[in-house]
Design a protein around this motif. Sequence first.
Motif, short mmCIF file in Angstrom:
data_model
loop_
_atom_site.label_atom_id
_atom_site.label_comp_id
_atom_site.label_asym_id
_atom_site.label_seq_id
_atom_site.Cartn_x
_atom_site.Cartn_y
_atom_site.Cartn_z
N ARG A 206 -6.77 1.25 3.76
CA ARG A 206 -6.44 0.67 5.04
C ARG A 206 -6.94 -0.87 5.03
O ARG A 206 -6.36 -1.75 5.63
N LEU A 207 -8.06 -1.26 4.29
CA LEU A 207 -8.39 -2.72 4.36
C LEU A 207 -7.26 -3.70 3.46
O LEU A 207 -7.05 -4.62 4.11
N VAL A 208 -6.78 -3.21 2.39
CA VAL A 208 -5.64 -3.75 1.72
C VAL A 208 -4.26 -4.08 2.68
O VAL A 208 -3.88 -5.01 2.76
N PHE A 209 -4.22 -2.76 3.26
CA PHE A 209 -2.94 -2.82 4.23
C PHE A 209 -3.34 -3.85 5.19
O PHE A 209 -2.27 -4.55 5.48
N ASN A 210 -4.32 -4.18 5.92
CA ASN A 210 -4.66 -4.97 6.79
C ASN A 210 -4.53 -6.26 6.46
O ASN A 210 -4.08 -7.32 7.00
N GLU A 211 -5.14 -6.62 4.93
CA GLU A 211 -5.18 -7.95 4.58
C GLU A 211 -3.93 -8.48 4.43
O GLU A 211 -3.47 -9.51 4.40
N VAL A 212 -2.75 -7.48 3.76
CA VAL A 212 -1.62 -8.00 3.51
C VAL A 212 -0.79 -8.46 4.53
O VAL A 212 -0.24 -9.33 4.67
N ARG A 213 -1.10 -7.58 5.65
CA ARG A 213 -0.24 -7.86 7.08
C ARG A 213 -0.65 -9.05 7.46
O ARG A 213 0.10 -9.81 8.10
N GLU A 214 -1.87 -9.31 7.46
CA GLU A 214 -2.53 -10.66 7.96
C GLU A 214 -2.02 -11.80 7.06
O GLU A 214 -1.57 -12.77 7.87
N ILE A 215 -2.02 -11.61 5.86
CA ILE A 215 -1.36 -12.77 4.91
C ILE A 215 0.10 -12.99 5.55
O ILE A 215 0.39 -14.20 5.57
N LEU A 216 0.82 -12.10 5.78
CA LEU A 216 2.05 -11.96 6.35
C LEU A 216 2.13 -12.99 7.42
O LEU A 216 3.19 -13.86 7.80
N ASN A 217 1.39 -12.47 8.52
CA ASN A 217 1.47 -13.14 9.74
C ASN A 217 1.02 -14.49 9.98
O ASN A 217 1.62 -15.24 10.65
N ASN B 48 1.77 -2.11 -5.06
CA ASN B 48 3.05 -1.97 -4.49
C ASN B 48 3.14 -1.26 -3.33
O ASN B 48 4.03 -1.24 -2.16
N LYS B 49 2.68 0.15 -3.49
CA LYS B 49 2.84 1.15 -2.22
C LYS B 49 2.51 0.72 -1.14
O LYS B 49 2.78 0.88 -0.04
N ILE B 50 0.92 0.13 -1.00
CA ILE B 50 0.49 -0.09 0.25
C ILE B 50 1.11 -1.39 0.70
O ILE B 50 1.31 -1.42 1.91
N THR B 51 1.73 -2.34 -0.17
CA THR B 51 2.44 -3.61 0.39
C THR B 51 3.78 -3.04 1.23
O THR B 51 4.00 -3.72 2.23
N GLN B 52 4.27 -2.29 0.35
CA GLN B 52 5.74 -1.65 1.17
C GLN B 52 5.39 -1.11 2.42
O GLN B 52 6.03 -1.52 3.47
N LYS B 53 4.54 -0.42 2.55
CA LYS B 53 3.86 0.03 3.69
C LYS B 53 3.42 -0.81 4.89
O LYS B 53 3.95 -0.76 5.93
N SER B 54 2.88 -2.01 4.40
CA SER B 54 2.27 -3.09 5.43
C SER B 54 3.57 -3.59 5.77
O SER B 54 3.34 -4.27 6.97
N LEU B 55 4.64 -3.67 5.15
CA LEU B 55 6.03 -4.62 5.58
C LEU B 55 6.85 -3.76 6.51
O LEU B 55 7.68 -4.17 7.20
N GLU B 56 6.55 -2.26 6.82
CA GLU B 56 7.32 -1.49 7.74
C GLU B 56 7.16 -1.81 9.01
O GLU B 56 6.01 -2.23 9.55
N MET C 223 11.71 -7.16 2.43
CA MET C 223 10.88 -7.76 1.18
C MET C 223 10.55 -6.53 0.72
O MET C 223 10.18 -6.77 -0.73
N GLN C 224 10.63 -5.22 1.01
CA GLN C 224 10.03 -3.91 0.45
C GLN C 224 10.63 -4.02 -1.04
O GLN C 224 9.66 -3.64 -1.88
N PRO C 225 12.01 -4.16 -1.31
CA PRO C 225 12.30 -3.78 -2.68
C PRO C 225 11.51 -4.86 -3.63
O PRO C 225 11.72 -4.46 -4.90
N LEU C 226 11.14 -6.06 -3.28
CA LEU C 226 10.53 -6.93 -4.15
C LEU C 226 9.31 -6.30 -4.97
O LEU C 226 8.91 -6.92 -6.08
N PHE C 227 8.37 -5.41 -4.12
CA PHE C 227 7.12 -4.88 -4.76
C PHE C 227 7.66 -3.57 -5.58
O PHE C 227 7.42 -2.65 -5.08
#
Length: 216
Positions: free
Chosen positions: A53-64, A102-110, A117-121
Amino acid sequence: MSSLAARIARKVSVRRFYPKTRRTPRPGGVTCAIERRAKQAQNVKREPKIKKRLVFNEVREILNINKMVTAFHYNDGIISQDWEELRYAMKQKGIAMKIVPNKITQKSLEDTPYENMQPLFVSSTGIFYSQEPNTTSDMIKILKGFPKIEILGGKFEDRLLSKAGILDYALLPNIDVLHGQFSQLLTLTASRTSSMLNSNPRRLSSLLAQHLKDKS
């Protein structure tokens, strides 16, 4: 019977009629131990979920937050010294770097504007990110010294770009350079317009003077 024999016989008879009782463990103690082990097992199961969950939130924050986010693939043979040199070089230009699962990053892009961008990871991937998109040219220059790292695509402000799009974007001049060029163009245009406006009255005056001279 002697007094010693009488005392021994008395102790034996007391033990026979009043046997020593053993303490039975309290049920509460067993319950507490079971509950303690159950909580420990739950914590072990819960800890990976918290990290994800922490990684998920961090990746989404980076994108935003960041205007430039570039996904890259790296060769597994890259050594730690190369990582340190790359990270330092990028930091000097205001670019951060992160290896992402990869899996968490793809999930955070949903359910985001960057879902494509999901296929990149896949495989071994990471991201470069910065709040300034004009750092792209610096990123490309730095990566020329690291052939084991290849950019895949990314997002620039609100647009998604392929690898070719990022390379083209990096060739664009800096915004300050564009401002300078535009200012020079405006100055040159104004100067030419003023020159043309001033030259016509002078020419007209010269023609009138020549006409009057010819008449006289």
